[in-house]
Design an enzyme around this catalytic site. Structure first.
Site, short mmCIF file in Angstrom:
data_model
loop_
_atom_site.label_atom_id
_atom_site.label_comp_id
_atom_site.label_asym_id
_atom_site.label_seq_id
_atom_site.Cartn_x
_atom_site.Cartn_y
_atom_site.Cartn_z
N SER A 161 0.79 -1.24 0.00
CA SER A 161 0.00 0.00 0.00
C SER A 161 0.81 1.28 0.00
O SER A 161 0.23 2.37 -0.10
CB SER A 161 -0.96 0.01 1.21
OG SER A 161 -2.10 -0.77 0.93
N LYS A 190 0.16 3.84 -2.73
CA LYS A 190 -0.81 4.93 -2.67
C LYS A 190 -0.14 6.29 -2.61
O LYS A 190 -0.75 7.31 -2.99
CB LYS A 190 -1.74 4.74 -1.46
CG LYS A 190 -2.66 3.53 -1.57
CD LYS A 190 -3.58 3.41 -0.37
CE LYS A 190 -4.54 2.24 -0.50
NZ LYS A 190 -3.88 0.94 -0.29
N SER A 237 -5.66 4.06 4.30
CA SER A 237 -5.22 3.09 3.29
C SER A 237 -6.43 2.59 2.51
O SER A 237 -6.66 1.38 2.37
CB SER A 237 -4.46 1.92 3.93
OG SER A 237 -3.72 1.22 2.94
#
Length: 547
Positions: A208, A211, A385
């Site tokens: 993640s 991102k 997230s």
């Protein structure tokens, strides 16, 4: 107000962090007691004034409609945030004799700025002390960050030495919990100089932390003030009302929209417009053609993400959650349109059972709702997230740049935007916008370069990529981590897949340097022990005075 969610979430953690730092403050009392007392006395009236000033500001913002200008969102959030921040740091410090945070003054000196807000430094810490034996070195004087506080000018402490930093980090990164392969990069945000690197040019699965790249690309392509519009359009002479998806992943059907675009409000406005035209019975359709390609992420049906579509309400969640995992409806667009039909019915409008369609260019827009500015969506994505927002923003980046709005097209658009920024793209692969795809590849060098770019004083449009990062011990995916030590000092995006752990963000070290760091680990066998190892490494950076 969505801008205040991080502060509301932080409230239960403040006491815990205060308990953690109390022994440290007690030991330092003999050194910093008089200075802290003066700073506390100076800060109290400011806190009171800020708190009082925030109340009417927030009241006005709450009453304002969806077309509110971005600066009013920002002003309200900043005022309330500053009030809370001032209260926390008054208790935990560090302050110098003028009542100014020493880390902020160091940062200001390096940038040769004498005032204004430095959004890259909204969260940070730096010890302060006297010259007593064994105490940390005092922070140098610097131009004031807030002109009202004033203070003499001076120079920033010398930068870290590579040898000293390696002596701190190398043993921590050899922890077996970090798996079979790990890479790391540390960069001084003020100078842009890389202070530490191990395998930092090798591309690994980033999970993640992807991102961060998606955030910078979206902000670059569309700008922080961009808003996403969902509309209801009437086809002439056919009585067909089309709910047109604008790709807003934060559209909500809940009674309390909490500042996000409201499907209920759209239905009320559309019903009013229909009645003005003498219509109370319509054919209802929905248009999701803004996005193309497969709706299901390559990982398959998964509670981490809904089918990706240009129209949906509450991310297709089947419970009352707003973040994290949840079971999702199979067709978010059809589900949202059925809810829209119910809202229309409550307003006296009868509809057919909804079906897919495409609004023509002749369709008359009857009503619209718009999302908060892109900066808010980016911050929510990073703090929580949020995979649904990430995939939507990758596709929106493709739409904004003329690309195909699917998984592959979103990845290509993100890559292209980062190339335009001159970032180190060797080995970078974007299969999606969220990092759920194991085919994604990023380097530690690219992640730190993204953070440095987001902190660039000449690129305030990218600042949400920093301000949205979870705060250690307080918000988002770091709210339950760093309950002592570096709580409130580290801001970082987490990354977790089976066998993969990552952490990338910013930290203020003991000498007041603002550092960007990226830690990637593959082949990990235990998520919790790997996370702890990464947290210890980031904490060591916070405690380091490696000049």
């Amino acid at each position: 107000m969505p801008e205040l969610r991080p502060w509301r979430a932080a409230r239960p953690h403040v006491v815990r962090v205060a308990d953690a730092v109390r022994p440290r403050l007690a030991r330092a009392a003999g050194i910093v007691g008089p200075r802290l007392a003066r700073a506390t006395a100076a800060a109290k009236p400011r806190v009171a004034r800020l708190t009082q000033a925030a109340k009417p500001q927030l009241a006005r913002i709450t009453k304002t409609g969806p077309t509110i200008r971005t600066w009013r969102y920002t002003a309200g959030a900043a005022t309330a945030g500053l009030a809370l921040a001032a209260g926390v740091v008054t208790a935990a410090g560090p302050w110098d004799s003028t009542g100014q945070r020493t880390a902020e003054r160091d940062r200001a000196a390096a940038l040769h700025h004498t005032g204004g807000a430095d959004h890259g430094r909204r969260t940070g810490s730096s010890d302060t002390s006297d010259t007593a034996a064994g105490a940390p070195r005092p922070a140098p004087s610097a131009p004031s960050v807030l002109s009202g506080l004033g203070g003499p000018t001076g120079t920033v402490k010398s930068a870290h030495t590579a040898t000293a930093l390696a002596a701190v980090l190398d043993p921590l990164l050899r922890d077996p919990a970090l798996g079979t392969l790990h890479t790391a990069s540390v960069v001084d945000i003020t100078t842009g100089a890389r202070l530490y690197g191990t395998g930092s040019g090798q591309a690994l699965t980033p999970a993640s932390t992807t991102k961060i790249a998606t955030a910078v690309a979206a902000l670059t392509a569309m700008g922080p003030d961009h808003r996403l519009t969902t509309r209801a359009a009437l086809e002439p002479d056919t009585r067909e009302l089309v709910l047109v998806g604008g790709g807003d992943p934060t559209l909500t059907a809940r009674k309390d929209a909490d500042g996000w675009a409201s499907l209920r409000a759209l239905a009320v406005s559309a019903a009013k417009a229909l009645k003005a035209r003498g219509l109370t019975d319509v054919t209802l359709s929905y248009d999701t053609t803004l996005f193309t390609g497969p709706r299901i992420h390559p990982i398959g049906v998964d509670p981490n993400i809904a089918p990706v579509t240009a129209l949906g309400a509450d991310q297709g969640r089947t419970d009352d959650s707003t973040s994290g995992t949840a079971y999702r409806v199979a067709d978010p667009a059809a589900d949202a349109t059925r809810q829209f039909a119910d809202f229309l019915k409550a307003e006296g409008i009868t509809t057919s059972a909804p079906g897919p369609s495409k609004a023509t260019t002749r369709a008359e827009t009857l009503a619209t709702v718009t999302s908060p500015p892109l900066s808010d969506l980016v911050e929510r994505m990073l703090t929580n997230s949020d995979n649904d927002i990430a995939e939507a923003l990758a596709r929106q980046t493709a739409v904004a740049t003329g690309g195909r709005a699917d998984f592959a097209g979103g990845g290509r658009a993100v890559h292209a935007q980062l190339e335009k920024l001159g970032l180190p793209m060797t080995g970078a692969v974007f299969k999606d916008g969220s990092g759920l795809d194991r085919g994604d590849r990023l380097t530690a060098d690219l992640l730190t370069a993204l953070l440095v770019k987001a902190a660039d004083p000449d690129r305030p449009d990218l600042r949400p990529a920093l301000t949205g990062l979870p705060v250690a011990g307080f918000t988002g995916t770091l709210s339950a981590r760093y309950t002592e030590g570096a709580a409130g000092v580290v801001r970082a995006k987490t990354g977790t897949l089976t066998g993969v752990n990552a952490l990338a963000g910013t930290v203020v070290d003991r000498d007041g340097h603002l550092l960007a760091f990226a830690l990637l680990a593959s082949g990990t066998t235990n998520r919790d022990t790997a996370q702890s190892a990464l947290d210890r490494t980031a904490t060591a950076l916070a405690n380091c005075g490696c000049g």
